[in-house]
Design a protein around this motif. Structure first.
Motif, PDB file in Angstrom:
ATOM      1  N   MET A 277       0.846  -1.201   0.000  1.00 42.82           N
ATOM      2  CA  MET A 277       0.000   0.000   0.000  1.00 42.82           C
ATOM      3  C   MET A 277       0.877   1.244   0.000  1.00 42.82           C
ATOM      4  SD  MET A 277      -2.993  -1.143   2.690  1.00 42.82           S
ATOM      5  CE  MET A 277      -4.092   0.150   2.167  1.00 42.82           C
ATOM      6  N   ARG A 278       0.310   2.341  -0.416  1.00 44.72           N
ATOM      7  CA  ARG A 278       1.060   3.594  -0.501  1.00 44.72           C
ATOM      8  C   ARG A 278       0.520   4.569   0.545  1.00 44.72           C
ATOM      9  NH1 ARG A 278       1.855   5.950  -6.314  1.00 44.72           N
ATOM     10  NH2 ARG A 278       3.372   4.239  -6.281  1.00 44.72           N
ATOM     11  N   PHE A 279       1.437   5.128   1.354  1.00 39.68           N
ATOM     12  CA  PHE A 279       1.062   6.036   2.435  1.00 39.68           C
ATOM     13  C   PHE A 279       1.812   7.357   2.296  1.00 39.68           C
ATOM     14  CE2 PHE A 279       0.452   1.763   4.057  1.00 39.68           C
ATOM     15  CZ  PHE A 279      -0.744   1.832   4.747  1.00 39.68           C
ATOM     16  N   PHE A 280       1.132   8.450   2.649  1.00 36.92           N
ATOM     17  CA  PHE A 280       1.773   9.749   2.867  1.00 36.92           C
ATOM     18  C   PHE A 280       1.711  10.023   4.368  1.00 36.92           C
ATOM     19  CE2 PHE A 280       1.195  12.120  -1.444  1.00 36.92           C
ATOM     20  CZ  PHE A 280       1.989  11.150  -2.051  1.00 36.92           C
ATOM     21  N   ILE A 281       2.811  10.479   4.942  1.00 37.60           N
ATOM     22  CA  ILE A 281       2.831  10.905   6.345  1.00 37.60           C
ATOM     23  C   ILE A 281       3.103  12.404   6.363  1.00 37.60           C
ATOM     24  CG2 ILE A 281       4.049  10.769   8.550  1.00 37.60           C
ATOM     25  CD1 ILE A 281       4.651   7.861   7.966  1.00 37.60           C
ATOM     26  N   TYR A 282       2.260  13.161   7.083  1.00 41.15           N
ATOM     27  CA  TYR A 282       2.477  14.610   7.197  1.00 41.15           C
ATOM     28  C   TYR A 282       2.646  14.974   8.668  1.00 41.15           C
ATOM     29  CZ  TYR A 282       1.979  19.619   7.021  1.00 41.15           C
ATOM     30  OH  TYR A 282       2.222  20.962   7.165  1.00 41.15           O
ATOM     31  N   SER A 283       3.694  15.764   8.946  1.00 41.61           N
ATOM     32  CA  SER A 283       3.940  16.249  10.312  1.00 41.61           C
ATOM     33  C   SER A 283       4.216  17.746  10.266  1.00 41.61           C
ATOM     34  CB  SER A 283       5.116  15.502  10.956  1.00 41.61           C
ATOM     35  OG  SER A 283       6.323  15.769  10.259  1.00 41.61           O
ATOM     36  N   ARG A 284       3.821  18.436  11.339  1.00 38.22           N
ATOM     37  CA  ARG A 284       4.004  19.896  11.401  1.00 38.22           C
ATOM     38  C   ARG A 284       4.234  20.304  12.836  1.00 38.22           C
ATOM     39  NH1 ARG A 284       1.475  23.941  13.261  1.00 38.22           N
ATOM     40  NH2 ARG A 284      -0.260  22.617  13.916  1.00 38.22           N
ATOM     41  N   LYS A 285       5.080  21.325  13.006  1.00 40.68           N
ATOM     42  CA  LYS A 285       5.330  21.895  14.328  1.00 40.68           C
ATOM     43  C   LYS A 285       5.619  23.378  14.131  1.00 40.68           C
ATOM     44  CE  LYS A 285       6.313  21.528  18.833  1.00 40.68           C
ATOM     45  NZ  LYS A 285       5.300  21.164  19.828  1.00 40.68           N
ATOM     46  N   SER A 286       4.842  24.248  14.800  1.00 37.55           N
ATOM     47  CA  SER A 286       5.022  25.689  14.583  1.00 37.55           C
ATOM     48  C   SER A 286       6.206  26.243  15.363  1.00 37.55           C
ATOM     49  CB  SER A 286       3.752  26.449  14.966  1.00 37.55           C
ATOM     50  OG  SER A 286       3.390  26.163  16.306  1.00 37.55           O
ATOM     51  N   VAL A 287       6.386  25.808  16.605  1.00 36.28           N
ATOM     52  CA  VAL A 287       7.477  26.305  17.452  1.00 36.28           C
ATOM     53  C   VAL A 287       8.157  25.111  18.100  1.00 36.28           C
ATOM     54  CG1 VAL A 287       8.118  27.760  19.404  1.00 36.28           C
ATOM     55  CG2 VAL A 287       6.237  28.445  17.914  1.00 36.28           C
ATOM     56  N   TRP A 288       9.500  25.085  18.077  1.00 40.70           N
ATOM     57  CA  TRP A 288      10.223  23.967  18.681  1.00 40.70           C
ATOM     58  C   TRP A 288      10.016  23.975  20.183  1.00 40.70           C
ATOM     59  CZ3 TRP A 288      13.703  22.972  22.471  1.00 40.70           C
ATOM     60  CH2 TRP A 288      14.267  21.690  22.466  1.00 40.70           C
ATOM     61  N   SER A 289       9.857  22.797  20.768  1.00 34.50           N
ATOM     62  CA  SER A 289       9.777  22.638  22.217  1.00 34.50           C
ATOM     63  C   SER A 289      10.361  21.288  22.585  1.00 34.50           C
ATOM     64  CB  SER A 289       8.315  22.745  22.696  1.00 34.50           C
ATOM     65  OG  SER A 289       7.576  21.625  22.255  1.00 34.50           O
ATOM     66  N   ALA A 290      10.595  21.112  23.864  1.00 28.75           N
ATOM     67  CA  ALA A 290      11.212  19.879  24.343  1.00 28.75           C
ATOM     68  C   ALA A 290      10.173  18.779  24.559  1.00 28.75           C
ATOM     69  CB  ALA A 290      11.965  20.144  25.649  1.00 28.75           C
ATOM     70  N   ARG A 291       8.902  19.060  24.269  1.00 27.81           N
ATOM     71  CA  ARG A 291       7.877  18.034  24.418  1.00 27.81           C
ATOM     72  C   ARG A 291       8.049  16.950  23.351  1.00 27.81           C
ATOM     73  NH1 ARG A 291       2.292  21.051  24.486  1.00 27.81           N
ATOM     74  NH2 ARG A 291       3.184  21.872  22.552  1.00 27.81           N
ATOM     75  N   GLY A 292       7.293  15.872  23.493  1.00 25.87           N
ATOM     76  CA  GLY A 292       7.490  14.719  22.622  1.00 25.87           C
ATOM     77  C   GLY A 292       6.764  14.785  21.299  1.00 25.87           C
ATOM     78  N   ASP A 293       6.282  15.977  20.883  1.00 23.88           N
ATOM     79  CA  ASP A 293       5.527  16.057  19.629  1.00 23.88           C
ATOM     80  C   ASP A 293       6.329  16.743  18.534  1.00 23.88           C
ATOM     81  OD1 ASP A 293       5.526  18.525  20.797  1.00 23.88           O
ATOM     82  OD2 ASP A 293       3.412  18.970  20.431  1.00 23.88           O
ATOM     83  N   SER A 294       7.640  16.532  18.516  1.00 26.10           N
ATOM     84  CA  SER A 294       8.461  17.078  17.439  1.00 26.10           C
ATOM     85  C   SER A 294       8.069  16.410  16.128  1.00 26.10           C
ATOM     86  CB  SER A 294       9.945  16.836  17.725  1.00 26.10           C
ATOM     87  OG  SER A 294      10.227  15.458  17.688  1.00 26.10           O
ATOM     88  N   VAL A 295       8.480  17.026  15.000  1.00 23.51           N
ATOM     89  CA  VAL A 295       8.123  16.454  13.699  1.00 23.51           C
ATOM     90  C   VAL A 295       8.700  15.049  13.558  1.00 23.51           C
ATOM     91  CG1 VAL A 295       7.777  18.651  12.516  1.00 23.51           C
ATOM     92  CG2 VAL A 295      10.072  17.690  12.641  1.00 23.51           C
ATOM     93  N   GLU A 296       9.907  14.835  14.093  1.00 24.67           N
ATOM     94  CA  GLU A 296      10.507  13.504  14.000  1.00 24.67           C
ATOM     95  C   GLU A 296       9.690  12.464  14.765  1.00 24.67           C
ATOM     96  OE1 GLU A 296      12.100  16.181  15.032  1.00 24.67           O
ATOM     97  OE2 GLU A 296      13.559  16.640  13.441  1.00 24.67           O
ATOM     98  N   ASN A 297       9.272  12.832  16.008  1.00 23.29           N
ATOM     99  CA  ASN A 297       8.479  11.903  16.812  1.00 23.29           C
ATOM    100  C   ASN A 297       7.122  11.634  16.178  1.00 23.29           C
ATOM    101  OD1 ASN A 297      10.509  11.721  18.650  1.00 23.29           O
ATOM    102  ND2 ASN A 297       9.596  13.075  20.160  1.00 23.29           N
ATOM    103  N   GLN A 298       6.519  12.680  15.578  1.00 22.34           N
ATOM    104  CA  GLN A 298       5.239  12.483  14.895  1.00 22.34           C
ATOM    105  C   GLN A 298       5.380  11.458  13.773  1.00 22.34           C
ATOM    106  OE1 GLN A 298       3.260  16.180  13.692  1.00 22.34           O
ATOM    107  NE2 GLN A 298       4.337  17.257  15.314  1.00 22.34           N
ATOM    108  N   VAL A 299       6.450  11.600  12.986  1.00 19.22           N
ATOM    109  CA  VAL A 299       6.670  10.671  11.876  1.00 19.22           C
ATOM    110  C   VAL A 299       6.876   9.254  12.395  1.00 19.22           C
ATOM    111  CG1 VAL A 299       8.245  10.048   9.998  1.00 19.22           C
ATOM    112  CG2 VAL A 299       7.570  12.430  10.320  1.00 19.22           C
TER     113      VAL A 299
ATOM    114  N   GLU B   4       8.397  22.370   9.646  1.00 19.54           N
ATOM    115  CA  GLU B   4       8.756  22.830  10.982  1.00 19.54           C
ATOM    116  C   GLU B   4       8.851  24.346  10.968  1.00 19.54           C
ATOM    117  OE1 GLU B   4      11.519  21.536  14.722  1.00 19.54           O
ATOM    118  OE2 GLU B   4      12.000  20.762  12.748  1.00 19.54           O
ATOM    119  N   GLY B   5       8.215  24.989  11.949  1.00 17.78           N
ATOM    120  CA  GLY B   5       8.222  26.450  12.019  1.00 17.78           C
ATOM    121  C   GLY B   5       7.064  27.096  11.279  1.00 17.78           C
ATOM    122  N   PHE B   6       5.993  26.318  11.004  1.00 16.01           N
ATOM    123  CA  PHE B   6       4.842  26.856  10.274  1.00 16.01           C
ATOM    124  C   PHE B   6       3.563  26.627  11.074  1.00 16.01           C
ATOM    125  CE2 PHE B   6       7.986  26.187   7.000  1.00 16.01           C
ATOM    126  CZ  PHE B   6       7.843  27.313   6.198  1.00 16.01           C
ATOM    127  N   SER B   7       2.712  27.647  11.113  1.00 10.20           N
ATOM    128  CA  SER B   7       1.441  27.562  11.818  1.00 10.20           C
ATOM    129  C   SER B   7       0.412  26.846  10.955  1.00 10.20           C
ATOM    130  CB  SER B   7       0.947  28.971  12.164  1.00 10.20           C
ATOM    131  OG  SER B   7      -0.388  28.956  12.608  1.00 10.20           O
TER     132      SER B   7
END
Length: 539
Positions: free
Chosen positions: A1-23, A47-50
């Motif tokens: 199957m073919r998948f697209f994964i999209y991740s976004r983060k407006s402001v960097w933080s030390a929480r676990g929802d970074s773009v890398e962790n989302q992916v 990263e860095g977009f609202s």
């Protein structure tokens, strides 16, 4: 199957929802729900977009790839990673449905392949936008409260002032520490001269030369660039909080928080000037207040300078000067001695036609007393670097393919929408407006009704914009040439030597991150790799 994964983060933080962790969480979700088979997975990260709109680079790339690849699923960590706008979200869901792609938000466990999941997504998107608008109002209220104090909130202090701490006695004997701007008289003389010359000459170059003659420099001891000069001329911090300034900012929709009768001698401070990612906001988003520092330029003169700057900006009828079309490496080389860019400068004289040099910009504007780095002979450097790049790319065909795909995306991004696409968007928006009008007439609560009314107004403006664009389609004649150029560039991936100068510049910028010149050797830093040395470009 073919998948697209999209991740976004407006402001960097030390929480676990970074773009890398989302992916990574999305990959685990795919493995758990769809098995460990050989799935085709494409990842798009912003990263860095609202999420206030869809004007995000990787999001736009993903939309274009949807048409070509038609994935089975688009996976995201949470619904608000996609959008907080109801209209943007509904448009995406409808487009995915047309393409046969299901949207899965793993945190909320929504799946548009199921009717209930699709309905719940629409409901959740309404509250996501409501939350964004509530947060924006709360931030603006805090800005208005800060503006009444006239405090300097930190950051790089403008030329002519320094930041100092002051202690104030507040209620019940408590002491509060705040910052304000304190004048630096020597630097203020530079600013006064700058404004005087610009008002008289209407020329950034003349104002720039005036500062050079005064020996003016920034906080790092480096002479001001033309962009630095323009930034000083546009900075409201030098403007007095008088009636002219009040009228100017009020007319442009800013939130003006000072009384010109009470603070005509104080300078202005602007809050909310920068948005997410440090991008400059529109004036109507600004909060303008009277600071605690003395103003330098009266409002009338400052407003006059802004008018001159606007008149000097390029327009369709009066385009600005183009960047040079002869130097392949412009904007890529930096001087390691002073950190400034190397600029291309043509040699004068009839016998030197087509000859130019790369010169450190600090040396070019202020002479060898600021930087004595050796110049580079332009044509010889261009040829040496291009030969080095060709060898590098021939040994790494995957790097060449990546660069060409990036260039192709840039060409596609510049294409105007076709009339058929515009008609579809207009029809979709008009249908959505009709649905919202029906919801509005159903007698919803005042808060929801106001939210729906704002959506209708926004869609109505967008339809008008698309209709105007559709009317002007007959004037656009560049679509076919751009498509042919993109196809031609892709066909020539094995014939790099046949590319013209403009194509070489585009490919160079797609592959090379920067170059450092230390006066003897030129170091090339390719994107994603360590530096490579090229000693063949020295003059």
């Amino acid at each position: 199957m073919r998948f697209f994964i999209y991740s976004r983060k407006s402001v960097w933080s030390a929480r676990g929802d970074s773009v890398e962790n989302q992916v990574e969480m999305c990959r685990r979700y795919i493995a758990e729900k769809f098995g460990e088979g050989e799935h085709q997975i494409a990842v798009y990260e912003d990263e860095g977009f609202s999420a206030k709109d869809t004007d995000r680079p990787q999001f736009q790339f993903m939309l274009r790839d949807l048409y070509e690849q038609r994935p089975d699923y688009l996976i995201c960590y949470r619904l608000d990673r996609i959008s907080r706008s109801v209209s943007d979200f509904s448009a995406l869901v409808e487009e995915l449905a047309r393409q046969g792609t299901a949207l899965v938000c793993m945190r909320e466990e929504f799946d548009t392949a199921k009717p209930m999941g699709k309905a719940m997504m629409y409901i959740a998107s309404v509250f996501a936008q409501l939350e964004r608008e509530t947060i924006a109002e709360r931030v603006r209220d805090n800005m208005l409260l800060l503006a009444r104090s006239g405090r300097w909130l930190g950051g790089t202090t403008p030329t002519g002032y320094r930041s100092v701490q002051v202690r104030e006695l507040v209620l019940e004997g408590r002491v509060k520490t705040a910052c304000k701007l304190q004048p630096v008289e020597e630097e203020l003389q530079w600013v006064r001269q700058l404004y005087a010359v610009y008002i008289q000459e209407h020329s950034l170059s003349a104002a720039h030369r005036a500062l050079e003659m005064l020996g003016a420099h920034n906080r790092r001891g480096i002479p001001f660039t033309r962009m630095g000069v323009k930034a000083m001329l546009q900075n409201p911090v030098y403007c007095a909080a008088d009636a002219e300034a009040h009228s100017y900012f009020t007319a442009r929709g800013a939130a003006v928080c000072f009384d010109p009768q009470k603070a005509p001698d104080r300078g202005l401070l602007v809050y909310n000037k920068r948005g997410t990612g440090g991008r400059r906001q529109e004036v109507e988003q600004w909060v303008v207040a009277a600071g605690r520092h003395p103003g330098l330029i009266c409002g009338g003169q400052w407003v006059r300078v802004q008018k001159i700057l606007r008149e000097e900006q390029p327009t369709i009828d009066r385009p600005g000067k183009q960047h040079n079309d002869y130097a392949m490496l412009s904007g890529l080389m930096f001087c390691t001695r002073c950190g400034q860019k190397l600029l291309a400068k043509k040699r004068s004289g009839p016998q030197r036609e087509g000859q130019y040099d790369y010169i450190c910009s600090s040396k070019l504007t202020a002479g060898t007393r600021h930087c004595d780095s050796q110049n580079l002979a332009g044509p010889a450097t261009d040829q040496a670097v291009w030969q080095h790049l060709c060898g590098y790319l021939c040994a790494r065909p995957e790097q060449l393919q990546t660069a060409l795909r990036q260039l192709r995306r840039e060409y596609i991004r510049q294409l105007p929408q076709s009339p058929a696409q515009l008609q579809r968007e207009i029809q979709r928006a008009q249908t959505e407006i009709q649905n919202l009008v029906a919801a509005l007439s159903a007698g919803n609560a005042p808060a929801i009704a106001g939210h729906i009314a704002r959506q209708i107004e926004q869609l109505d403006r967008q339809v008008l914009c698309w209709q105007r664009q559709l009317e002007g389609q007959g004037q656009r004649t560049e679509t076919a040439p751009v498509k042919r150029e993109a196809a031609r560039l892709l066909r020539r991936r094995r014939w790099l030597e046949d590319l013209d100068r403009r194509q070489r510049r585009q490919l160079m910028r797609a592959v090379v991150q920067r170059m450092d010149w230390d006066g003897e050797k030129l170091y090339i830093y390719y994107r994603g790799e360590t530096g490579q040395e090229n000693g063949g470009g020295g003059s």
